[in-house]
Design a protein around this motif. Structure first.
Motif, short mmCIF file in Angstrom:
data_model
loop_
_atom_site.label_atom_id
_atom_site.label_comp_id
_atom_site.label_asym_id
_atom_site.label_seq_id
_atom_site.Cartn_x
_atom_site.Cartn_y
_atom_site.Cartn_z
N THR A 79 0.82 -1.22 0.00
CA THR A 79 0.00 0.00 0.00
C THR A 79 0.85 1.27 0.00
O THR A 79 0.40 2.31 -0.48
CB THR A 79 -0.94 0.01 1.21
OG1 THR A 79 -0.17 -0.15 2.41
CG2 THR A 79 -1.95 -1.13 1.12
N ALA A 80 2.07 1.19 0.51
CA ALA A 80 2.92 2.38 0.55
C ALA A 80 3.31 2.84 -0.86
O ALA A 80 3.66 4.00 -1.06
CB ALA A 80 4.18 2.08 1.36
N MET A 82 1.24 2.79 -3.51
CA MET A 82 0.07 3.01 -4.35
C MET A 82 -0.37 4.46 -4.48
O MET A 82 -1.33 4.75 -5.19
CB MET A 82 -1.11 2.17 -3.82
CG MET A 82 -0.86 0.69 -3.90
SD MET A 82 -2.24 -0.28 -3.28
CE MET A 82 -1.47 -1.90 -3.18
N ASP A 83 0.30 5.37 -3.82
CA ASP A 83 -0.08 6.78 -3.95
C ASP A 83 0.04 7.22 -5.41
O ASP A 83 0.99 6.88 -6.11
CB ASP A 83 0.82 7.66 -3.09
CG ASP A 83 0.57 7.45 -1.60
OD1 ASP A 83 -0.49 6.89 -1.26
OD2 ASP A 83 1.43 7.83 -0.80
N ASN A 84 -0.95 7.95 -5.86
CA ASN A 84 -0.97 8.50 -7.22
C ASN A 84 -1.04 7.45 -8.31
O ASN A 84 -0.63 7.70 -9.45
CB ASN A 84 0.25 9.41 -7.46
CG ASN A 84 0.32 10.55 -6.47
OD1 ASN A 84 -0.70 11.18 -6.16
ND2 ASN A 84 1.49 10.81 -5.94
N GLU A 86 -3.67 4.47 -10.20
CA GLU A 86 -5.04 3.96 -10.35
C GLU A 86 -5.07 2.54 -9.81
O GLU A 86 -4.25 1.70 -10.18
CB GLU A 86 -5.41 3.97 -11.83
CG GLU A 86 -6.87 3.64 -12.12
CD GLU A 86 -7.18 3.71 -13.60
OE1 GLU A 86 -8.21 3.16 -14.01
OE2 GLU A 86 -6.37 4.33 -14.35
N LYS A 87 -6.00 2.23 -8.88
CA LYS A 87 -5.97 0.92 -8.23
C LYS A 87 -7.36 0.36 -8.06
O LYS A 87 -8.35 1.07 -7.90
CB LYS A 87 -5.28 1.01 -6.86
CG LYS A 87 -5.90 1.98 -5.86
CD LYS A 87 -5.09 1.96 -4.56
CE LYS A 87 -5.68 2.89 -3.52
NZ LYS A 87 -5.58 4.31 -3.87
N ASN A 223 -1.22 6.38 -13.36
CA ASN A 223 -2.18 7.44 -13.62
C ASN A 223 -1.90 8.06 -14.99
O ASN A 223 -0.78 8.46 -15.29
CB ASN A 223 -2.07 8.53 -12.54
CG ASN A 223 -3.11 8.35 -11.45
OD1 ASN A 223 -4.14 7.74 -11.68
ND2 ASN A 223 -2.83 8.86 -10.27
#
Length: 242
Positions: A79-80, A82-84, A86-87, A223
């Motif tokens: 999870t660290a 996954m910022d920015n 598309e998930k 993204n």
């Protein structure tokens, strides 16, 4: 500008024919060998015009390739990272400790011991299934995955929670290899419940008391302004059928 031009070319191709395209998927050996084969086979039968390419690498390398847009999508439970991005939540797996059956610790905690058949029947997921502290295994020898793998990070945190430094007998890159070595009696190994498809009487399995044993894998895409029809169809197919 190059990214915009690439997106535009993909969009034009999709408009020409919604049933064709290219899809480059990245996965670890665990995902490519144990999760994706039935999905890719069925998807290919439904969309024969979509050309699939499957890339196998470690999770860190796959993440870097996705950020560089060398891949269309990957699966990850980190999870660290996954910022920015598309998930889409895709599937869970559960981490178990597999211990060679002749290890003396098995006799001490027999009430918590699970068989391969128990795992295949999903008994380890039941609310009343016992879980044990990892501290029971402080004298055991362990097979661990190498750094850069999500399971290595989780195991390191679980050992910290249990309050001891493990005796690491071997480190390797592949989860399936760790499982087979454990079954041969080499040492204990953390494995995914999704690896267990056949009966074995060579291992005892244990639920470990830690929130880190439950992993949620996401489908991740970079993204961008445009997601191809092929990627959209694959995501929809996976989420609907897996």
């Amino acid at each position: 500008m190059q990214e915009l031009e690439s997106d535009l070319k993909r969009q034009v191709q999709d408009i020409r024919d919604l049933n064709t395209g290219d899809l480059k998927i990245g996965g670890s050996h665990y995902l490519n060998a144990y999760i994706l084969p039935p999905v890719l086979t069925a998807f290919s039968q439904k969309y024969p015009g979509i050309r699939l390419e499957l890339v196998e690498n470690g999770s860190d390398q796959l993440s870097a390739m996705l950020l560089e847009r060398e891949l269309d999508l990957i699966f990850s439970c980190n999870t660290a990272f996954m910022d920015n991005l598309e998930k889409y939540p895709a599937f869970y797996d559960h981490i178990l400790l597999a211990v060679p059956i002749n290890h003396p610790v098995n006799a001490k905690i027999a009430d918590a011991r699970l068989s391969a058949n128990d795992i295949m029947l999903g008994r380890h997921l039941c609310a009343d299934c016992p879980a044990v502290s990892l501290s029971y295994f402080h004298e055991a020898e362990f097979i661990l995955l190498t750094p850069g793998n999500n399971l290595y990070d989780r195991c390191s945190q679980m050992f910290q929670e249990a309050g001891f430094v493990p005796h690491i007998k071997l480190m390797l890159a592949q989860l399936a290899t760790a499982y087979h070595l454990a079954a041969s009696g080499y040492a204990a190994a953390f494995i995914s419940d999704r690896l267990i498809h056949t009966h074995t009487d060579r291992l005892a399995f244990y639920n470990i008391q830690s929130s880190l044993t439950k992993r949620l894998f996401y489908i991740l895409l970079p993204n961008r302004n445009y997601t191809t029809h092929a990627a959209k169809e694959f995501i929809q197919y996976f989420l609907t059928n897996f």
